[in-house]
Scaffold this motif. Sequence first.
Motif, mmCIF file in Angstrom:
data_model
loop_
_atom_site.group_PDB
_atom_site.id
_atom_site.type_symbol
_atom_site.label_atom_id
_atom_site.label_comp_id
_atom_site.label_asym_id
_atom_site.label_seq_id
_atom_site.Cartn_x
_atom_site.Cartn_y
_atom_site.Cartn_z
ATOM 1 N N ARG A 1 -0.303 8.447 -5.072
ATOM 2 C CA ARG A 1 -1.378 9.419 -4.869
ATOM 3 C C ARG A 1 -0.860 10.749 -4.328
ATOM 4 O O ARG A 1 -1.576 11.743 -4.363
ATOM 5 N N ASP B 1 -1.839 6.910 -12.068
ATOM 6 C CA ASP B 1 -2.537 5.626 -12.155
ATOM 7 C C ASP B 1 -1.522 4.516 -12.434
ATOM 8 O O ASP B 1 -0.321 4.747 -12.527
ATOM 9 N N ASP B 2 -2.027 3.281 -12.570
ATOM 10 C CA ASP B 2 -1.124 2.150 -12.756
ATOM 11 C C ASP B 2 -0.302 2.276 -14.031
ATOM 12 O O ASP B 2 0.872 1.900 -14.069
ATOM 13 N N PRO C 1 -1.068 -2.155 -7.380
ATOM 14 C CA PRO C 1 -2.352 -2.276 -6.676
ATOM 15 C C PRO C 1 -3.545 -2.524 -7.592
ATOM 16 O O PRO C 1 -4.482 -3.203 -7.218
ATOM 17 N N PRO D 1 0.811 -1.225 0.000
ATOM 18 C CA PRO D 1 0.000 0.000 0.000
ATOM 19 C C PRO D 1 0.838 1.266 0.000
ATOM 20 O O PRO D 1 0.366 2.321 -0.432
ATOM 21 N N GLU E 1 1.058 2.675 -3.456
ATOM 22 C CA GLU E 1 -0.143 3.405 -3.862
ATOM 23 C C GLU E 1 -0.185 4.783 -3.204
ATOM 24 O O GLU E 1 -0.553 5.775 -3.845
#
Length: 326
Positions: free
Chosen positions: A28, A35-36, A127, A21, A24
């Motif tokens: 952010r 994004d991925d 993620p 996490p 991610e």
Amino acid sequence: MVPTLARAVARELERETPAGPEVERFARTALGGADDAALAALLARFGAAGEAGDDSDAALLAELLLFPGREMQQALEPALAEADTAFVRQEGQAGQEGREGAGRADGAAALGRALAALAPRARFLLPGGRAVALAPDAAACAGVARRLRPGHGAPPALARAVDAALAPQAALAARAALRHSRCPWTARNVDLLARLAASPLAGPELPALLAYACALLPGLEEGADLAVALARAHAAALRHLEAHQRFAGRLAAQNFETLALRGERAPHADPEALRREMRAADRLSRILCGVPAAAPGVVHEDLGTMTPGDGLPGSGFSDSLDPELP
């Protein structure tokens, strides 16, 4: 031994490891909600070049991904334990030449070089489910080697005691945690931890007790009274817990704005964590010192002659016993 260990590390890197996490969160925040696909493109640039260059975002992201997680640490613990013997032997030889401590440092450096020579491709699952690959450069491989802490595993006596006390998978996890603790393996510390591991009173709480002891022992001077140190740790946690409870009582009777205007501050305390710390200190004191940490006066007090069932008037001793403890 180092090439064998390097191959084991490379195999672990090449498994498709789910990105944690923290990756991610990095996407952010530092990357502005990437994004991925953007993450994959960033890693592709890093992997193609073989080094981060001036791309600090790619370098930081790669460091996050390549940090050995708990699962990787446990998977590599058997190979690391086998290599420890060679590193410690090398350290002993270096010590005779006036280079004490060189074995472990050289072992990590040798592992980093051997890993870089294998040119592993680390694979990760982002993620969102997208798989990406990363080619660690020599500096990244050296960082992985250092963070695995070769040569810093539990000494043989302690490792044997942990293996005898726990089921195989739990023992592996405990030994990996010991490797990554910052507890120095002095004769006193090893003896205390081995006694703890061998005690039937530790029970299923042994891994947590080992972790607590490893956090406490580095700050304890040689020759210091362990029972006193545990009593002080228990008392400090109790003071924080009572402060939290007093604030919670005032907050229930008044609103937060009133308390803020009066200059009060909410205590930074997790009550459950404080209770766990108190329980760990008390259990360690009972196992290693034979006295409860909740009654510090007992350590140096002449109790006189007592009959079974008598308490200590005014000390709170009889009320402080945890009914769950043996």
